[in-house]
Design an enzyme around this catalytic site. Sequence first.
Site, PDB file in Angstrom:
ATOM      1  N   GLY A   1      -8.143   9.364   8.955  1.00  0.00           N
ATOM      2  CA  GLY A   1      -8.515   9.495  10.359  1.00  0.00           C
ATOM      3  C   GLY A   1      -9.583  10.534  10.641  1.00  0.00           C
ATOM      4  O   GLY A   1      -9.951  10.740  11.790  1.00  0.00           O
TER       5      GLY A   1
ATOM      6  N   ASN B   1      -9.427   2.060   9.087  1.00  0.00           N
ATOM      7  CA  ASN B   1      -8.825   1.641  10.352  1.00  0.00           C
ATOM      8  C   ASN B   1      -9.471   2.368  11.530  1.00  0.00           C
ATOM      9  O   ASN B   1     -10.122   1.780  12.388  1.00  0.00           O
ATOM     10  CB  ASN B   1      -7.313   1.915  10.298  1.00  0.00           C
ATOM     11  CG  ASN B   1      -6.529   1.320  11.460  1.00  0.00           C
ATOM     12  OD1 ASN B   1      -5.342   1.081  11.350  1.00  0.00           O
ATOM     13  ND2 ASN B   1      -7.152   1.044  12.599  1.00  0.00           N
TER      14      ASN B   1
ATOM     15  N   ALA C   1      -9.427   5.567   3.314  1.00  0.00           N
ATOM     16  CA  ALA C   1      -9.256   6.680   4.257  1.00  0.00           C
ATOM     17  C   ALA C   1     -10.457   7.610   4.321  1.00  0.00           C
ATOM     18  O   ALA C   1     -11.114   7.881   3.323  1.00  0.00           O
ATOM     19  CB  ALA C   1      -8.024   7.513   3.933  1.00  0.00           C
TER      20      ALA C   1
ATOM     21  N   LYS D   1       0.884  -1.166   0.000  1.00  0.00           N
ATOM     22  CA  LYS D   1       0.000   0.000   0.000  1.00  0.00           C
ATOM     23  C   LYS D   1       0.919   1.212   0.000  1.00  0.00           C
ATOM     24  O   LYS D   1       1.534   1.537   1.013  1.00  0.00           O
ATOM     25  CB  LYS D   1      -0.912   0.003   1.235  1.00  0.00           C
ATOM     26  CG  LYS D   1      -1.809   1.232   1.296  1.00  0.00           C
ATOM     27  CD  LYS D   1      -2.532   1.359   2.622  1.00  0.00           C
ATOM     28  CE  LYS D   1      -3.133   2.757   2.734  1.00  0.00           C
ATOM     29  NZ  LYS D   1      -3.722   3.006   4.059  1.00  0.00           N
TER      30      LYS D   1
END
Lengths: 260, 65
Positions: free
Chosen positions: A160, A209, A187, A99
């Site tokens: 994030g 994530n 993302a 990645k």
Amino acid sequence: MNDTLTLYDTEVTSRFMLGTSLYPSPAIMVDAIKRSACEIVTVSLRRESGSDLEGQGFWEIIKNLDLKVLPNTAGCHTAKEAITTAMMAREVFGTTWVKLEVIGEADTLQPDVFGLVEAAAELTNQGFQVFPYTTDDLVVAERLLEAGCEVLMPWGAPIGSGRGINNPFALRAMRAHFPNVPLVVDAGLGKPSHAAQAMEMGYDAILLNTAVAKAGDPALMAESFAEALIAGRKAYHADPMEERDMAEPSTPVLGQAFLS
Amino acid sequence: MNLTVNGQAHKSDAVTLTALLEELGYKDATVATARNGEFVSATSRDVEQVEDGDKIEILAPMKGG
């Protein structure tokens, strides 16, 4: 319905790629990964330090899950750094997948697309199978494909941030422009509805994530995302109706009583 | 000789990268190495000389997004 996804030479069923960072504990991470039913997890390389050998323990946990690993080049700001990191990752993780992240701006963690294309070309030449973390710019996407990438991973929103898909128009254009290239929204997704939206738009997979790891109950959130992906993918196949600006009654007008 | 290992000052008499890893307790660990910004494969560590002033990176699998 046979609805698998092929990423380079690997066929997967799940459309969920999940990160392994930021969880409250390794046990919660494992639980979340299992309940996500994902087949691919992202990992990184960091400095080993001291005698506790934290990295070794982490790697044992990941190996025991028996999933495909996708090492990232997170934190790299130049093509050279990313290329060296990728070479180190290939040796440690035993995979040609990478990645590829080349970060260009600290506040948004926006990809440096120039460094990204340069690194993608070099890594492809060296036999890597590159998953580039990119923007939704169509020209950059073309360059990445020319460099040898067979998968593209445009951002939904800054890493994030949990904002969801910031620019649906641009991602829709990308989907239309590259109908046969596996596209992964990577993302910025924060909630399962964002994942469903990506699927409804025809995206092939998502990678996230923070949205799972930072949820109050990561394992439950992982399962929620998995269900949203299935629902969104089914909706895509079901061919959603066109939006319209004006109302149109769904109940038949014909046969309505005159009661005034 | 004076090295910088993972950003920290480190005094060592190791001649090769393999010897340095042994000195640090990483002999059997799953790690990747770089010397002065260049990747050094596991198979090259026995012959890769370490010199005064070198910057060595020793990286291990870690969580990532």
